[in-house]
Enzyme design. Structure first.
Site, short mmCIF file in Angstrom:
data_model
loop_
_atom_site.label_atom_id
_atom_site.label_comp_id
_atom_site.label_asym_id
_atom_site.label_seq_id
_atom_site.Cartn_x
_atom_site.Cartn_y
_atom_site.Cartn_z
N CYS A 84 -6.25 -9.17 -2.09
CA CYS A 84 -5.35 -7.64 -1.45
C CYS A 84 -6.10 -7.13 -2.61
O CYS A 84 -6.08 -6.86 -4.07
CB CYS A 84 -3.57 -7.58 -2.29
N ASN A 85 -7.00 -5.44 -1.95
CA ASN A 85 -7.39 -4.31 -2.75
C ASN A 85 -6.26 -3.75 -2.53
O ASN A 85 -7.03 -3.05 -4.10
CB ASN A 85 -8.12 -4.10 -1.63
N GLY A 133 1.05 -0.79 -0.32
CA GLY A 133 0.32 -0.25 -0.44
C GLY A 133 1.05 1.57 0.11
O GLY A 133 0.27 2.03 -0.40
N CYS A 164 -9.41 -3.99 3.16
CA CYS A 164 -8.06 -4.44 2.86
C CYS A 164 -8.26 -5.76 3.73
O CYS A 164 -8.70 -5.52 4.96
CB CYS A 164 -6.71 -3.71 3.73
N THR A 165 -7.81 -6.27 3.80
CA THR A 165 -7.71 -8.36 3.88
C THR A 165 -7.22 -8.25 5.22
O THR A 165 -7.18 -9.07 6.30
CB THR A 165 -6.94 -9.09 3.15
N HIS A 166 -5.68 -7.54 5.35
CA HIS A 166 -4.85 -7.48 6.75
C HIS A 166 -6.27 -6.99 7.62
O HIS A 166 -6.72 -7.57 8.76
CB HIS A 166 -3.95 -7.19 6.54
N GLU A 187 2.12 -8.54 9.64
CA GLU A 187 3.17 -9.00 9.20
C GLU A 187 3.86 -9.16 10.61
O GLU A 187 4.93 -10.18 10.39
CB GLU A 187 3.73 -8.10 8.24
#
Length: 263
Positions: free
Chosen positions: A74-75, A44, A187-189, A154
């Site tokens: 992932c956007n 990003g 956001c997938t996170h 992460e």
């Protein structure tokens, strides 16, 4: 393409495992090849050109392994590269989109106050601008970049309650929680932070993501092509990561089994 072929899924890092969880829940007989690019995360804050190149490299490797479809979990990578990947390959390429329409539809015609949380690149890309333009006149929609949330996942800080809540308050305390109808997790996170978001906001505020809709779309596409896995097939997940450290391997397995990632 055989229905026994695997589905390729990739993300800038480990966030896309929330999508893999949804696939496993909804399509339990599918084999999944998941690629995380944690060594180069977060996407990003990178340039669009870099993200396109990374996405092509990963997609080329998945196609070489015989996948029947690719999900860009992932956007940010979707915003930057989905059209290029669709031109490059003959298999279905399924992208992610912030669940803004879901948030708007919750109001059943009444004006909604919505915050879209995403990476800086997702929020400034033309693809999101087009989505926003559809609803912006009739609703109050704020764009909130949250790059530090990706880093928290992460770096294995997901369970650090105080740090996570401090980060969320820093991003969201500028909004009037009493009038906030929805927060869209773009956001997938961010899906891994759902319990924290629910703690942050008032009970009437919905926390929405696009994972379920994305997997529903994947299923429709595969069914239309006669490529849904047979019920006799044993579903599985194989994970590779550009960061080959033991820490990331163990963290990936932990996130893969996070029970709160799907409905």
């Amino acid at each position: 393409m055989s229905s026994y072929a695997p589905i390729g899924v990739f993300d800038s890092g480990l966030g896309g495992l929330s999508v893999v969880r949804q696939i496993r829940h909804d399509l339990p007989h599918e084999r999944i090849l998941y690629v995380a690019d944690s060594k180069r995360a977060p996407y990003g804050v990178r340039s669009k050109e870099e993200i396109i190149q990374f996405s092509i490299e990963i997609a080329d490797s998945l196609v070489a392994q015989g996948v029947k479809a690719i999900v860009i979990a992932c956007n940010t990578a979707t915003a930057a590269a989905v059209n290029i990947l669709r031109e490059r390959y003959s298999i279905p390429i399924i992208g992610m989109e912030p669940a803004l329409k879901v948030a708007v539809d919750r109001g059943a015609g009444t004006r909604q106050h919505i915050v879209v949380a995403a990476t800086p690149l997702t929020l400034r890309e033309h693809k999101f601008a087009q989505l926003l333009e559809r609803f912006n006149d009739d609703h109050t929609i704020a764009k909130q970049p949250c790059p530090d949330l990706v880093t928290l996942v992460e770096s294995g800080q997901l369970h650090n309650h105080d740090l996570v809540m401090q980060t969320l308050h820093r991003y969201f305390d500028q909004y009037d929680y009493a009038s906030l109808d929805s927060i869209v997790l773009g956001c997938t996170h961010f899906v891994f932070f759902k319990p924290y978001f629910e703690e942050l906001v008032e009970s009437h505020t919905a926390i929405l993501d696009g994972n379920k809709g994305t997997v529903r779309h994947l299923a429709v596409v595969l069914e239309s092509l006669g490529q849904l896995a047979d019920e006799s097939q044993q579903g599985s997940v194989h994970i590779t990561n550009s960061d080959t450290s033991v820490r990331l391997h163990d963290l990936a397995l932990e996130l893969l089994h996070a029970s709160h990632c799907y409905e």
